[in-house]
Design a protein around this motif. Structure first.
Motif, PDB file in Angstrom:
ATOM      1  N   PRO A  19       0.829  -1.210   0.000  1.00  9.60           N
ATOM      2  CA  PRO A  19       0.000   0.000   0.000  1.00  9.60           C
ATOM      3  C   PRO A  19       0.864   1.260   0.000  1.00  9.60           C
ATOM      4  O   PRO A  19       1.860   1.341   0.734  1.00  9.60           O
ATOM      5  CB  PRO A  19      -0.811  -0.131   1.298  1.00  9.60           C
ATOM      6  CG  PRO A  19      -0.824  -1.600   1.587  1.00  9.60           C
ATOM      7  CD  PRO A  19       0.498  -2.100   1.126  1.00  9.60           C
ATOM      8  N   PRO A  20       0.515   2.258  -0.807  1.00 12.54           N
ATOM      9  CA  PRO A  20       1.359   3.454  -0.914  1.00 12.54           C
ATOM     10  C   PRO A  20       1.532   4.194   0.401  1.00 12.54           C
ATOM     11  O   PRO A  20       2.601   4.785   0.639  1.00 12.54           O
ATOM     12  CB  PRO A  20       0.652   4.310  -1.964  1.00 12.54           C
ATOM     13  CG  PRO A  20      -0.718   3.740  -2.117  1.00 12.54           C
ATOM     14  CD  PRO A  20      -0.616   2.304  -1.751  1.00 12.54           C
ATOM     15  N   ASP A  21       0.533   4.196   1.265  1.00  9.79           N
ATOM     16  CA  ASP A  21       0.678   4.884   2.546  1.00  9.79           C
ATOM     17  C   ASP A  21       1.730   4.196   3.410  1.00  9.79           C
ATOM     18  O   ASP A  21       2.530   4.851   4.079  1.00  9.79           O
ATOM     19  CB  ASP A  21      -0.661   4.949   3.276  1.00  9.79           C
ATOM     20  CG  ASP A  21      -1.627   5.932   2.645  1.00  9.79           C
ATOM     21  OD1 ASP A  21      -1.414   6.300   1.472  1.00  9.79           O
ATOM     22  OD2 ASP A  21      -2.601   6.329   3.300  1.00  9.79           O
ATOM     23  N   ALA A  22       1.731   2.863   3.419  1.00 15.61           N
ATOM     24  CA  ALA A  22       2.724   2.111   4.194  1.00 15.61           C
ATOM     25  C   ALA A  22       4.128   2.393   3.673  1.00 15.61           C
ATOM     26  O   ALA A  22       5.075   2.604   4.444  1.00 15.61           O
ATOM     27  CB  ALA A  22       2.414   0.620   4.128  1.00 15.61           C
ATOM     28  N   GLN A  23       4.271   2.421   2.371  1.00 15.08           N
ATOM     29  CA  GLN A  23       5.569   2.687   1.751  1.00 15.08           C
ATOM     30  C   GLN A  23       6.072   4.079   2.102  1.00 15.08           C
ATOM     31  O   GLN A  23       7.258   4.280   2.402  1.00 15.08           O
ATOM     32  CB  GLN A  23       5.430   2.567   0.237  1.00 15.08           C
ATOM     33  CG  GLN A  23       6.473   1.718  -0.415  1.00 15.08           C
ATOM     34  CD  GLN A  23       6.103   1.342  -1.837  1.00 15.08           C
ATOM     35  OE1 GLN A  23       5.252   1.949  -2.484  1.00 15.08           O
ATOM     36  NE2 GLN A  23       6.748   0.323  -2.330  1.00 15.08           N
ATOM     37  N   ALA A  24       5.166   5.066   2.054  1.00 16.66           N
ATOM     38  CA  ALA A  24       5.556   6.446   2.337  1.00 16.66           C
ATOM     39  C   ALA A  24       5.925   6.642   3.803  1.00 16.66           C
ATOM     40  O   ALA A  24       6.890   7.359   4.125  1.00 16.66           O
ATOM     41  CB  ALA A  24       4.420   7.395   1.954  1.00 16.66           C
ATOM     42  N   MET A  25       5.176   6.032   4.702  1.00 16.40           N
ATOM     43  CA  MET A  25       5.391   6.233   6.126  1.00 16.40           C
ATOM     44  C   MET A  25       6.590   5.458   6.663  1.00 16.40           C
ATOM     45  O   MET A  25       7.293   5.930   7.556  1.00 16.40           O
ATOM     46  CB  MET A  25       4.137   5.832   6.900  1.00 16.40           C
ATOM     47  CG  MET A  25       2.924   6.690   6.613  1.00 16.40           C
ATOM     48  SD  MET A  25       1.426   6.016   7.379  1.00 16.40           S
ATOM     49  CE  MET A  25       1.759   6.315   9.118  1.00 16.40           C
ATOM     50  N   PHE A  26       6.816   4.265   6.116  1.00 18.90           N
ATOM     51  CA  PHE A  26       7.849   3.373   6.651  1.00 18.90           C
ATOM     52  C   PHE A  26       8.712   2.824   5.502  1.00 18.90           C
ATOM     53  O   PHE A  26       8.677   1.636   5.192  1.00 18.90           O
ATOM     54  CB  PHE A  26       7.203   2.236   7.442  1.00 18.90           C
ATOM     55  CG  PHE A  26       6.354   2.700   8.583  1.00 18.90           C
ATOM     56  CD1 PHE A  26       6.936   3.168   9.754  1.00 18.90           C
ATOM     57  CD2 PHE A  26       4.967   2.688   8.481  1.00 18.90           C
ATOM     58  CE1 PHE A  26       6.153   3.614  10.813  1.00 18.90           C
ATOM     59  CE2 PHE A  26       4.170   3.139   9.532  1.00 18.90           C
ATOM     60  CZ  PHE A  26       4.765   3.607  10.705  1.00 18.90           C
ATOM     61  N   PRO A  27       9.503   3.689   4.870  1.00 21.08           N
ATOM     62  CA  PRO A  27      10.272   3.268   3.701  1.00 21.08           C
ATOM     63  C   PRO A  27      11.341   2.225   4.008  1.00 21.08           C
ATOM     64  O   PRO A  27      11.803   1.528   3.078  1.00 21.08           O
ATOM     65  CB  PRO A  27      10.902   4.576   3.198  1.00 21.08           C
ATOM     66  CG  PRO A  27      10.909   5.481   4.387  1.00 21.08           C
ATOM     67  CD  PRO A  27       9.681   5.125   5.167  1.00 21.08           C
ATOM     68  N   ASP A  28      11.732   2.085   5.272  1.00 17.32           N
ATOM     69  CA  ASP A  28      12.778   1.127   5.626  1.00 17.32           C
ATOM     70  C   ASP A  28      12.233  -0.240   6.026  1.00 17.32           C
ATOM     71  O   ASP A  28      13.018  -1.150   6.337  1.00 17.32           O
ATOM     72  CB  ASP A  28      13.628   1.685   6.780  1.00 17.32           C
ATOM     73  CG  ASP A  28      14.368   2.956   6.378  1.00 17.32           C
ATOM     74  OD1 ASP A  28      14.713   3.086   5.192  1.00 17.32           O
ATOM     75  OD2 ASP A  28      14.575   3.820   7.255  1.00 17.32           O
ATOM     76  N   VAL A  29      10.913  -0.383   6.024  1.00 14.24           N
ATOM     77  CA  VAL A  29      10.291  -1.665   6.375  1.00 14.24           C
ATOM     78  C   VAL A  29      10.086  -2.496   5.112  1.00 14.24           C
ATOM     79  O   VAL A  29       9.678  -1.985   4.070  1.00 14.24           O
ATOM     80  CB  VAL A  29       8.946  -1.437   7.100  1.00 14.24           C
ATOM     81  CG1 VAL A  29       8.207  -2.758   7.307  1.00 14.24           C
ATOM     82  CG2 VAL A  29       9.182  -0.744   8.442  1.00 14.24           C
ATOM     83  N   ASP A  30      10.364  -3.786   5.213  1.00 10.63           N
ATOM     84  CA  ASP A  30      10.142  -4.719   4.109  1.00 10.63           C
ATOM     85  C   ASP A  30       8.741  -5.308   4.280  1.00 10.63           C
ATOM     86  O   ASP A  30       8.535  -6.221   5.074  1.00 10.63           O
ATOM     87  CB  ASP A  30      11.206  -5.812   4.131  1.00 10.63           C
ATOM     88  CG  ASP A  30      11.123  -6.744   2.937  1.00 10.63           C
ATOM     89  OD1 ASP A  30      10.407  -6.404   1.969  1.00 10.63           O
ATOM     90  OD2 ASP A  30      11.771  -7.807   2.974  1.00 10.63           O
ATOM     91  N   PHE A  31       7.768  -4.753   3.558  1.00  5.41           N
ATOM     92  CA  PHE A  31       6.400  -5.260   3.610  1.00  5.41           C
ATOM     93  C   PHE A  31       6.244  -6.403   2.611  1.00  5.41           C
ATOM     94  O   PHE A  31       6.510  -6.235   1.409  1.00  5.41           O
ATOM     95  CB  PHE A  31       5.395  -4.148   3.274  1.00  5.41           C
ATOM     96  CG  PHE A  31       5.274  -3.091   4.337  1.00  5.41           C
ATOM     97  CD1 PHE A  31       4.536  -3.325   5.493  1.00  5.41           C
ATOM     98  CD2 PHE A  31       5.896  -1.857   4.184  1.00  5.41           C
ATOM     99  CE1 PHE A  31       4.420  -2.345   6.472  1.00  5.41           C
ATOM    100  CE2 PHE A  31       5.776  -0.875   5.150  1.00  5.41           C
ATOM    101  CZ  PHE A  31       5.045  -1.115   6.303  1.00  5.41           C
ATOM    102  N   LEU A  32       5.822  -7.556   3.101  1.00  4.52           N
ATOM    103  CA  LEU A  32       5.530  -8.714   2.259  1.00  4.52           C
ATOM    104  C   LEU A  32       4.018  -8.798   2.101  1.00  4.52           C
ATOM    105  O   LEU A  32       3.286  -8.662   3.079  1.00  4.52           O
ATOM    106  CB  LEU A  32       6.059  -9.995   2.902  1.00  4.52           C
ATOM    107  CG  LEU A  32       7.535  -9.995   3.323  1.00  4.52           C
ATOM    108  CD1 LEU A  32       7.893 -11.315   3.996  1.00  4.52           C
ATOM    109  CD2 LEU A  32       8.433  -9.733   2.131  1.00  4.52           C
ATOM    110  N   VAL A  33       3.549  -9.039   0.899  1.00  2.00           N
ATOM    111  CA  VAL A  33       2.119  -8.920   0.620  1.00  2.00           C
ATOM    112  C   VAL A  33       1.575 -10.206   0.003  1.00  2.00           C
ATOM    113  O   VAL A  33       2.209 -10.822  -0.855  1.00  2.00           O
ATOM    114  CB  VAL A  33       1.853  -7.731  -0.333  1.00  2.00           C
ATOM    115  CG1 VAL A  33       0.382  -7.631  -0.696  1.00  2.00           C
ATOM    116  CG2 VAL A  33       2.323  -6.431   0.307  1.00  2.00           C
TER     117      VAL A  33
END
Length: 236
Positions: A19-33
């Motif tokens: 999600p773009p909000d997650a990417q913008a807020m936490f750019p250093d987190v590796d989100f797996l989807v």
């Protein structure tokens, strides 16, 4: 991964994307989807897609997630608090990891900012808005105003213009002068570019599903979930 936070998100669309909000807020987190393939924003669509929840959570655990959040608000509130609790238990059983839903995250966030009376802007039609009101009333909140964008298609939610979302938020705020928080419900709506300005204009917390969900997912891993500049919830 050398200290990189890896957190799993189960998202409604079949084609899973961060999600773009997650990417913008936490750019250093590796989100797996992992995507569930929800056919539409309706009770029938949610129920059918949740049959694939256990497999999605198990897949995220195999891929290295350290915690999992179900990144769909209506997907977890549509049958009430007991059903939401059952979803969370299913996720934990399937993955062996800390898990929660976006609905639980939103309840926690509202309590964190001491909100009780809500003005609610959603992506949904009236029938799903009624399910939102039922769930959050059962959790002790008062819904002073609620209105939606009448969206059924997930792609339409993802493509909704931020100014259209902000306009609806202003509308429900005007209808609810005694509200102590504004909620923007539907994780498909991208809101990180508008929520800080709306907070300044209203003088109230503005909590969107997408931003609250990103924070909650990171907090499941033991981090604080701070994202300065995005609103008062994300400062502490």
């Amino acid at each position: 991964m050398g200290g990189v936070t890896r957190v799993g998100l189960v998202v409604p669309p079949e084609r899973g994307r961060v999600p773009p909000d997650a990417q913008a807020m936490f750019p250093d987190v590796d989100f797996l989807v992992e995507g569930l393939g929800v056919a539409g924003l309706s009770e029938a669509g949610y129920a059918e897609a949740l049959a694939r929840l256990d497999a999605a959570c198990a897949s995220l655990a195999r891929r290295g997630a350290t915690a999992i959040l179900l990144f769909g608000t209506s997907l977890s509130f549509f049958r009430g608090p007991a059903f939401n609790a059952d979803i969370e238990q299913r996720m934990k059983d399937a993955s062996g990891l800390p898990c929660t839903t976006l609905t639980s995250a939103l309840v926690e966030a509202l309590r964190t900012v001491s909100a009780r009376r809500l003005a609610v802007a959603t992506a949904y039609r009236g029938d799903v808005n009624a399910l939102f009101a039922s769930y959050f009333s059962a959790e002790g909140f008062t819904i002073d105003a609620i209105a939606g964008l009448d969206i059924v298609s997930l792609s339409d939610a993802e493509e909704a213009n931020p100014e259209r979302i902000a306009r609806l938020a202003r509308q429900v705020r005007e209808q609810a002068p005694l509200a102590d928080a504004v909620v923007i419900s539907c994780a498909g709506l991208s809101t990180h570019t508008i929520c800080p300005g709306l907070e300044d204009a209203f003088g109230l917390p503005v909590l969107s599903s997408a931003m609250v969900g990103a924070r909650a997912a990171v907090r499941l891993t033991g981090q604080a979930g701070r994202a300065p500049g995005f609103g008062r919830l994300y400062q502490a």
